[in-house]
Design a protein around this motif. Structure first.
Motif, short mmCIF file in Angstrom:
data_model
loop_
_atom_site.label_atom_id
_atom_site.label_comp_id
_atom_site.label_asym_id
_atom_site.label_seq_id
_atom_site.Cartn_x
_atom_site.Cartn_y
_atom_site.Cartn_z
N GLU A 17 0.41 -1.17 0.11
CA GLU A 17 -0.12 0.15 -0.11
C GLU A 17 0.73 1.39 -0.47
OE1 GLU A 17 -2.73 0.12 3.05
OE2 GLU A 17 -3.19 -2.15 3.05
N ARG A 29 3.26 -6.21 13.45
CA ARG A 29 2.10 -5.02 13.83
C ARG A 29 1.66 -5.44 15.29
NH1 ARG A 29 -1.78 -4.59 10.43
NH2 ARG A 29 -0.97 -6.46 8.92
N ASP A 41 -9.56 -4.53 8.25
CA ASP A 41 -9.10 -5.46 7.87
C ASP A 41 -8.19 -6.52 8.56
OD1 ASP A 41 -6.65 -4.33 6.91
OD2 ASP A 41 -6.33 -4.44 5.21
N SER A 42 -7.86 -5.81 9.88
CA SER A 42 -7.10 -5.89 10.51
C SER A 42 -7.84 -5.98 11.96
CB SER A 42 -5.97 -5.39 10.69
OG SER A 42 -5.61 -5.38 10.39
N GLN A 228 -4.94 -2.12 -3.00
CA GLN A 228 -3.55 -2.81 -2.02
C GLN A 228 -3.70 -3.86 -3.15
OE1 GLN A 228 -6.98 -3.91 1.12
NE2 GLN A 228 -5.71 -2.85 2.21
N HIS A 230 -0.50 -6.49 -1.78
CA HIS A 230 -0.83 -8.02 -0.74
C HIS A 230 -1.93 -8.23 -1.54
CE1 HIS A 230 -2.79 -5.86 1.92
NE2 HIS A 230 -2.25 -4.42 1.57
MG MG Z 1 -3.97 -4.75 5.85
#
Ligand code: MG
Ligand code: SAM
Ligand code: 2KA
Ligand code: SF4
Length: 240
Positions: A17, A29, A41-42, A228, A230
């Motif tokens: 991103e 993270r 999304d997390s 995105q 990924h």
């Molecule tokens: Mg992410």
């Protein structure tokens, strides 16, 4: 030594991103967020579903785990979350990474300031549009962007766009901070989709929609539109 709540360390992979898309990087993270975006999304970083995976780690232990995973095959580290800006104690990790000549990226939503922002090489501030159900505190964001632009660091704004209303919000943010490199990113509405092929098709259609919105807008002549990467490559999997 102060501990940092870490929920996952992964890589080397590529930054999927924003301002350094494509850059090979390791990810750290952190757990915990002051927001609850509808489409996060997390969300496992803050909704309790992965509580047992949170490890209270020292900076040195984080570095050792990255070395174990990546050896000498990386020189860039991205810190994301959750909101890593909630953690004053990240300073120790940032110092240690600098000692090891790492370049550092960080992802945050712009709700909380830390003085160590000045030491981040690739800082992404990602204010949240209406579809998130979150409210942007523009007084806080104004102060943050003032400090960051007075400084020579590498900073960008990235707004995720799901619908027309989000696009108007993105325009507003860009107009408010016109000198800051600005990115709009395709929103992923299907964060539980397991069929990568179906997901890719949908995301590419949404990318085309977003490109068209930017093309049609005279306020958005100096912005960059990105997917995105990924998610296009690896779908909704964690740890990639
Ligand atoms: Mg992410
Ligand atoms: C998971 S967040 C963590 C860092 C920080 N809390 C933030 O939001 O900037 C990292 C990036 O992913 C983006 N993101 C989260 N959920 C998304 C989704 N469903 N589709 C597209 N981007 C998403 C966020 O807007 C943010 O730019
Ligand atoms: N490859 C990859 N790139 C990313 N860029 C931002 C991410 C994030 O979740 O913050 C992310 C992620 O989770 N994976
Ligand atoms: S601010 Fe970031 S981590 Fe927090 S809920 Fe929103 S997208 Fe998720």
């Amino acid at each position: 030594m102060e501990r940092i709540p870490v929920i996952e360390i992964f890589g080397p992979t590529i930054q999927g991103e924003g301002m350094v898309i494509g850059q090979k990087t390791m990810f750290v993270r952190t757990a915990g967020c002051d927001y609850r975006c509808r489409w996060c999304d997390s969300s496992f970083t803050w909704d309790g579903s992965a509580k047992h995976e949170i490890k209270q780690m020292t900076a040195e232990a984080i570095w050792q785990q990255m070395k174990q995973l990546g050896g000498d095959r990386f020189n860039h580290v991205t810190i994301s979350g959750g909101n890593p800006a909630l953690l004053k104690g990240l300073r120790a990790l940032i110092s240690l990474l600098k000692e090891h000549n790492m370049r550092i990226g960080l992802e945050t939503q712009g709700s909380v300031w830390q003085d160590w922002f000045y030491d981040i090489d690739d800082l992404t501030i990602s204010p949240k549009p209406p579809s998130s159900n979150m409210e942007t505190n523009f007084a806080t964001l104004d102060t943050m962007m003032e400090r960051l632009t007075a400084h020579r660091g590498h900073v960008s704004l990235k707004v995720v766009v799901f619908d027309d209303e989000d696009f108007v919000y993105a325009q507003h943010v860009h107009e408010r901070y016109p000198t800051v490199p600005f990115y709009v990113q395709v929103g992923n509405d299907d964060i539980h989709e397991a069929d990568d092929v179906a997901l890719r098709l949908k995301l590419l259609q949404k990318l085309e929609w977003l490109v068209d919105k930017v093309v049609q807008s005279k306020e958005m002549n100096n912005v960059r539109v990105l997917p995105q990467l990924h998610t296009l490559l690896w779908g909704n999997r964690r740890g990639v």
